[in-house]
Design an enzyme around this catalytic site. Sequence first.
Site, PDB file in Angstrom:
ATOM      1  N   SER A  19      11.078  -4.012   4.550  1.00 39.40           N
ATOM      2  CA  SER A  19      10.627  -4.162   3.164  1.00 39.40           C
ATOM      3  C   SER A  19      10.129  -2.839   2.603  1.00 39.40           C
ATOM      4  CB  SER A  19       9.508  -5.203   3.083  1.00 39.40           C
ATOM      5  OG  SER A  19       8.304  -4.648   3.544  1.00 39.40           O
TER       6      SER A  19
ATOM      7  N   GLY B 230       6.751  -8.342  16.470  1.00 42.10           N
ATOM      8  CA  GLY B 230       5.609  -7.601  17.034  1.00 42.10           C
ATOM      9  C   GLY B 230       4.788  -8.494  17.953  1.00 42.10           C
TER      10      GLY B 230
ATOM     11  N   SER C  46       6.419 -12.753   0.747  1.00 42.93           N
ATOM     12  CA  SER C  46       6.377 -11.311   0.999  1.00 42.93           C
ATOM     13  C   SER C  46       7.420 -10.512   0.211  1.00 42.93           C
ATOM     14  CB  SER C  46       6.527 -11.024   2.499  1.00 42.93           C
ATOM     15  OG  SER C  46       5.466 -11.618   3.204  1.00 42.93           O
TER      16      SER C  46
ATOM     17  N   ASN D 280       7.052  -1.965   4.336  1.00 40.56           N
ATOM     18  CA  ASN D 280       7.041  -1.680   5.779  1.00 40.56           C
ATOM     19  C   ASN D 280       6.862  -0.190   6.106  1.00 40.56           C
ATOM     20  OD1 ASN D 280       9.365  -4.364   6.669  1.00 40.56           O
ATOM     21  ND2 ASN D 280       7.137  -4.342   6.714  1.00 40.56           N
ATOM     22  N   TRP D 281       6.963   0.692   5.085  1.00 44.80           N
ATOM     23  CA  TRP D 281       6.704   2.120   5.348  1.00 44.80           C
ATOM     24  C   TRP D 281       5.260   2.352   5.758  1.00 44.80           C
ATOM     25  CZ3 TRP D 281      11.020   4.881   5.576  1.00 44.80           C
ATOM     26  CH2 TRP D 281      12.114   4.508   4.793  1.00 44.80           C
TER      27      TRP D 281
ATOM     28  N   ARG E  84       4.370 -17.376   3.499  1.00 49.63           N
ATOM     29  CA  ARG E  84       4.410 -16.574   2.266  1.00 49.63           C
ATOM     30  C   ARG E  84       5.799 -15.956   2.132  1.00 49.63           C
ATOM     31  NH1 ARG E  84       0.427 -13.943   5.540  1.00 49.63           N
ATOM     32  NH2 ARG E  84       1.428 -12.348   6.790  1.00 49.63           N
TER      33      ARG E  84
ATOM     34  N   ASP F  92      10.354 -12.873  10.978  1.00 53.51           N
ATOM     35  CA  ASP F  92       9.003 -12.398  11.289  1.00 53.51           C
ATOM     36  C   ASP F  92       8.611 -12.770  12.723  1.00 53.51           C
ATOM     37  OD1 ASP F  92       6.576 -11.214  10.831  1.00 53.51           O
ATOM     38  OD2 ASP F  92       5.797 -12.826   9.559  1.00 53.51           O
TER      39      ASP F  92
ATOM     40  N   HIS G  74      11.468  -5.750  18.278  1.00 58.83           N
ATOM     41  CA  HIS G  74      12.507  -5.528  17.261  1.00 58.83           C
ATOM     42  C   HIS G  74      13.901  -5.501  17.914  1.00 58.83           C
ATOM     43  CE1 HIS G  74       9.500  -5.086  14.268  1.00 58.83           C
ATOM     44  NE2 HIS G  74       9.064  -3.906  14.658  1.00 58.83           N
TER      45      HIS G  74
END
Length: 246
Positions: free
Chosen positions: A69, A27, A200, A72-73, A198, A24, A41
């Site tokens: 994930s 971004g 996720s 993530n869409w 978390r 993570d 990325h």
Amino acid sequence: MELERQPDPGHVPGCPRHVAIIMDGNGRWATQRGRPRLFGHHAGARRVREIVEACPRIGVEYLTIFAFSTENWKRTQVEVAGLMSLFKRYIIRETRALNVNGVRVRFIGDRVRLDKNLTRLMGELEQATAANTRVHLTIAINYGGRDEVARATRRLAQDVAAGNLKPDQVDEETLPRYLDTHVLPDPDLVIRTSGEARISNFLLWQSAYSEYEFIDTLWPDFTQAEFEHLCTAYGGRDRRFGGVKA
Ligand code: FPP
């Protein structure tokens, strides 16, 4: 029967056999530099190579990474398309290096929604690396733990309906045989970068007794040295799996 693992003296003492990583912070790393998220990325993909290469030296046999994930869409079409083409480029560019380094690659997640060119490349990489045994790299794409358990349960129910399995044979040993990860050991250590604490929807069933490390480093800044440090710290942990030490 599983053969007892002979520790390599060059490895980190007590090294986790299987490390899973939630990569993570790409971004935010890009935003901090005034660049588009995809720039982060791309930097993250370079980091994947370094961490994979560190595994055999440290003693990590299985590395599982969360690349995309089922949730993530929801990102912008530009970001989703950029990630999908990054996965294709990664496969095309890295196949040779992965083979030279003895890395066997597997993918987990639901392939149905993925672009056909991508799933073809994924299948080709799995085949091209199938004989390698030095490191087992599993890449989760369109993966969600709940989705995986639901898909597994569907297949299991089909087997029950077809008379191949009796309902009272369904237990903690049977269900994981239907999971995408059925050939992998459970993760010993799960690392999440970027300061979020978390899980996720990552490896929900498999990480029931994993050790966790939530670290502040953004994924593109994660180094081999930090990876090694976390594996060393894992060696000092007291895992009881709900029991007590004699
Ligand atoms: C989460 O960070 C990261 C992702 C959803 C993508 C992970 C992909 C890579 C590391 C790149 C390539 C991987 C392979 C296997 C080639 P984020 O974008 O949510 O970060 P943020 O929370 O700072 O926005």
